[in-house]
Design an enzyme around this catalytic site. Structure first.
Site, PDB file in Angstrom:
ATOM      1  N   GLU A 114      22.997   6.659   2.006  1.00 23.86           N
ATOM      2  CA  GLU A 114      21.949   6.708   0.967  1.00 23.86           C
ATOM      3  C   GLU A 114      20.972   5.556   1.156  1.00 23.86           C
ATOM      4  OE1 GLU A 114      24.391   6.289  -2.552  1.00 23.86           O
ATOM      5  OE2 GLU A 114      25.849   7.641  -1.670  1.00 23.86           O
ATOM      6  N   LYS A 116      18.999   2.290   0.306  1.00 24.11           N
ATOM      7  CA  LYS A 116      19.268   1.200  -0.638  1.00 24.11           C
ATOM      8  C   LYS A 116      17.948   0.884  -1.345  1.00 24.11           C
ATOM      9  CE  LYS A 116      21.522  -3.242  -1.130  1.00 24.11           C
ATOM     10  NZ  LYS A 116      20.501  -3.923  -1.919  1.00 24.11           N
ATOM     11  N   ASP A 118      15.292  -0.745  -3.668  1.00 21.00           N
ATOM     12  CA  ASP A 118      15.115  -2.130  -4.089  1.00 21.00           C
ATOM     13  C   ASP A 118      14.577  -2.155  -5.516  1.00 21.00           C
ATOM     14  OD1 ASP A 118      15.096  -4.825  -3.969  1.00 21.00           O
ATOM     15  OD2 ASP A 118      13.279  -4.997  -2.759  1.00 21.00           O
ATOM     16  N   TYR A 218      23.253   7.151  -8.263  1.00 27.20           N
ATOM     17  CA  TYR A 218      23.983   7.119  -6.999  1.00 27.20           C
ATOM     18  C   TYR A 218      25.484   6.864  -7.086  1.00 27.20           C
ATOM     19  CZ  TYR A 218      22.542   2.198  -7.454  1.00 27.20           C
ATOM     20  OH  TYR A 218      22.286   0.946  -7.916  1.00 27.20           O
ATOM     21  N   LYS A 306      21.252  -3.523   6.292  1.00 25.77           N
ATOM     22  CA  LYS A 306      19.882  -3.967   6.011  1.00 25.77           C
ATOM     23  C   LYS A 306      18.946  -3.611   7.164  1.00 25.77           C
ATOM     24  CE  LYS A 306      20.302  -6.007   2.039  1.00 25.77           C
ATOM     25  NZ  LYS A 306      19.677  -7.239   1.705  1.00 25.77           N
ATOM     26  N   CYS A 400     -21.705 -18.445   4.719  1.00 19.81           N
ATOM     27  CA  CYS A 400     -21.286 -17.047   4.745  1.00 19.81           C
ATOM     28  C   CYS A 400     -22.009 -16.393   5.935  1.00 19.81           C
ATOM     29  CB  CYS A 400     -21.703 -16.383   3.427  1.00 19.81           C
ATOM     30  SG  CYS A 400     -21.391 -14.608   3.374  1.00 19.81           S
ATOM     31  N   CYS A 402     -23.812 -14.084   5.914  1.00 18.97           N
ATOM     32  CA  CYS A 402     -25.154 -13.662   5.474  1.00 18.97           C
ATOM     33  C   CYS A 402     -26.145 -14.828   5.518  1.00 18.97           C
ATOM     34  CB  CYS A 402     -25.099 -13.086   4.057  1.00 18.97           C
ATOM     35  SG  CYS A 402     -24.870 -14.347   2.788  1.00 18.97           S
ATOM     36  N   CYS A 423     -19.052 -16.989  -1.107  1.00 23.27           N
ATOM     37  CA  CYS A 423     -20.489 -16.823  -0.986  1.00 23.27           C
ATOM     38  C   CYS A 423     -20.998 -16.745  -2.425  1.00 23.27           C
ATOM     39  CB  CYS A 423     -20.796 -15.528  -0.243  1.00 23.27           C
ATOM     40  SG  CYS A 423     -22.550 -15.139  -0.198  1.00 23.27           S
ATOM     41  N   CYS A 430     -26.264 -10.640  -0.391  1.00 23.35           N
ATOM     42  CA  CYS A 430     -25.363 -10.844   0.755  1.00 23.35           C
ATOM     43  C   CYS A 430     -24.917  -9.465   1.220  1.00 23.35           C
ATOM     44  CB  CYS A 430     -24.149 -11.678   0.355  1.00 23.35           C
ATOM     45  SG  CYS A 430     -22.848 -11.657   1.602  1.00 23.35           S
TER      46      CYS A 430
END
Ligand code: IVH
Length: 502
Positions: A114, A116, A118, A218, A306, A400, A402, A423, A430
């Site tokens: 099955e 696992k 989380d 489960y 795991k 930036c 620009c 910016c 921009c």
């Protein structure tokens, strides 16, 4: 490095616990609300950045809500234990060896496999088919009575409408939140698991019901009479009783096959709707399970296999600057493509200028990259042993792309400059910000123009078809239909999609 992070994290958790107690239990706060919120935000940010950090005392378990200390305690009739872990083939072989030794028999074992999940485990006691107690795991011996909160979860039947069910049965499973639902609320929580936990522990079930929690069943705890032969039979029965069980449950007959299945599953783990961190193998025969029993903290008949590490090492080839919708300049490391958990990664975020300085990250360095769940891969640390004379410091641009000078805002409370360089443009001057704003405008969270994807926005921007959001409503479809890769049908589909979103 990780030890250092953990130390800082633990210190902050301790501080948080102290102030939390002062605030909620004694109603005598020692720091301002703002400082308290900042402390919580610091902890959550650390958890977001370093997925190995986790504490049951974290504010992310209850952020956005007042933590409740008022649930009645409930003693589990059968302890809720955890599982031992296997990480490789050797661990698996040892697991089976120990079982066969214990049974002192040479038999072919069959396993119920099955995912696992989380999430947060919960126990549901049905007496004469009626859901009577819903309890959190707590410390394994004693949990919190959260029946009404659990009852808000649609996957949890309030009644089992079948004859022939045990007079009393405790069904256990995992409460979790699907990734797509987490997306909508993620600003408040470090990860889906914390969101589920925070929501479950609400004093008011109405608050719980606001977050779409799911429940996958489960196993069983206490059971007054057990007529099941195998775990897999029990799972099938659960389904027929109206519970949600995992679509990926499977019966497998040898450790070799377990290993192959694990390898295949690991690659598709990110395609699932929810987070999983491995596979659980349970000896399928319930009679054998009974003979095997438990050690002090885990069953002998089950193990969690795991998934492999969610990180890898690679070399930084260059550092790019991305400008977001809010003007934040984010440095992104272009790395030599590397496979992390089945996905090839060639970009990893460096978060901001301060992080690059703090971690002393240089172009040419070999770095540890983490990819956890759906979040963008990020650089954790430099492998300093691999640094040679050729690595180059990165000068974070003060402008930036620009052309505007960037700024770091000063926070009057913390008396520190913001870690993020921005910016200053607030409008559409921009170009980088403007494109991102338009992408946001068409996104699911805004106008939801599904026929106009991000790539198309970029193309139309380059062609100067769209400079401002309102240009979307004055497109020249004649011109569009004559573009490479377009035609009258796709142009009219786009028109329809835009009209449809109005
Ligand atoms: S069986 C006695 N099955 O993993 C062991 N647990 O580390 C009973 N989990 O606390 C657990 N998916 O929260 C089992 N298919 C699954 C599971 C599962 C997730 C969680 C559960 C448990 C933890 C054990």
């Amino acid at each position: 490095m990780n030890k250092e992070v953990e130390k800082i994290y633990k210190r902050k958790i301790k501080e948080f616990q102290k102030h939390n107690k002062l605030y909620y239990d004694k109603s005598a706060p020692a720091i301002s609300d703002r400082e308290f919120d900042e402390l919580k935000a610091d902890i959550i940010n650390l958890e977001k950045k370093y997925s190995f950090l986790r504490s049951t005392k974290s504010p992310s378990d209850s952020v956005g809500f007042k933590p409740s200390k008022n649930f009645e305690k409930f003693k589990h009739k059968v302890q809720m234990l955890s599982l031992s872990n296997a990480f490789d083939r050797e661990d698996l072989i040892n697991f089976e060896k120990k079982i066969l030794n214990y049974l002192n028999e040479k038999i072919l074992l069959e396993y119920s496999v099955e995912p696992k999940i989380d999430g947060i485990s919960a126990s549901l006691t049905y007496i004469n088919g009626n859901l009577t107690y819903g309890v959190s795991r707590g410390d394994g011996s004693e949990g919190e009575l959260i029946t009404n909160n659990l009852k808000t979860i649609k996957d949890i039947p309030h009644k089992i409408l079948k004859k022939n069910i045990p007079k009393e049965i405790e069904i256990r499973g995992e409460v979790f939140i699907e990734k797509k639902d987490f997306e909508k609320i993620k600003d408040n929580f470090a990860n889906p698991r914390n969101a589920a936990s925070g929501s479950l522990r609400q004093k008011d079930p109405k608050e719980t019901s606001k977050i779409p929690l799911k429940f996958i069943a489960y196993t069983f705890g206490f059971i007054s009479e057990n007529k099941f032969k195998n775990q897999s039979d029990f799972l099938n029965e659960l389904k027929s009783w109206g519970f949600l069980t995992s679509d990926y449950n499977k019966v497998i007959k040898s450790t070799d096959e377990l290993f192959i299945f694990h390898e295949q599953f690991e690659k598709k783990r990110f395609d699932l709707n929810y987070d999983i961190d491995g596979l659980v193998y349970k000896v399928n025969s319930l009679q054998l399970q009974k003979r095997l029993g438990f050690t002090s903290n885990a069953p002998r008949w089950a193990i969690a296999h795991k998934f492999s590490a969610d990180h890898a090492y690679s070399e930084i080839l260059n550092i790019d600057i991305q400008v977001g919708r809010t003007g934040a300049l984010t440095p992104v490391a272009k790395v030599k493509p590397v496979n992390i958990g089945g996905v090839v990664v060639s970009n990893a975020t460096l978060h901001n200028e301060d992080e690059i300085i703090r971690k002393d990250i240089r172009i040419g360095d070999t770095v540890k990259i983490e990819r956890a769940g759906d979040v963008i891969p990020h650089v954790l640390e430099v492998d300093i042993k691999k640094r040679d004379g050729k690595s180059k410091k990165f000068n974070f641009p003060k402008k930036c792309p620009c052309g505007f000078d960037t700024i770091k805002e000063f926070n009057k409370i913390t008396k520190k400059y913001d870690a993020v360089r921005r910016c200053p443009d607030k409008g559409f001057e921009c170009e980088k910000i403007a494109v991102e704003k338009i992408k946001h405008f068409i996104s699911k969270d805004a106008m939801n123009i599904d026929g106009l994807g991000k790539k198309v926005v970029e193309k139309f921007w380059d062609l100067k078809f769209i400079k401002l959001p309102q240009d979307i409503y004055n497109l020249d479809y004649q011109k569009i239909s004559s573009l490479d890769g377009w035609g009258s049908q796709s142009a009219s589909n786009l028109k329809f999609s835009i009209e449809n979103s109005k």
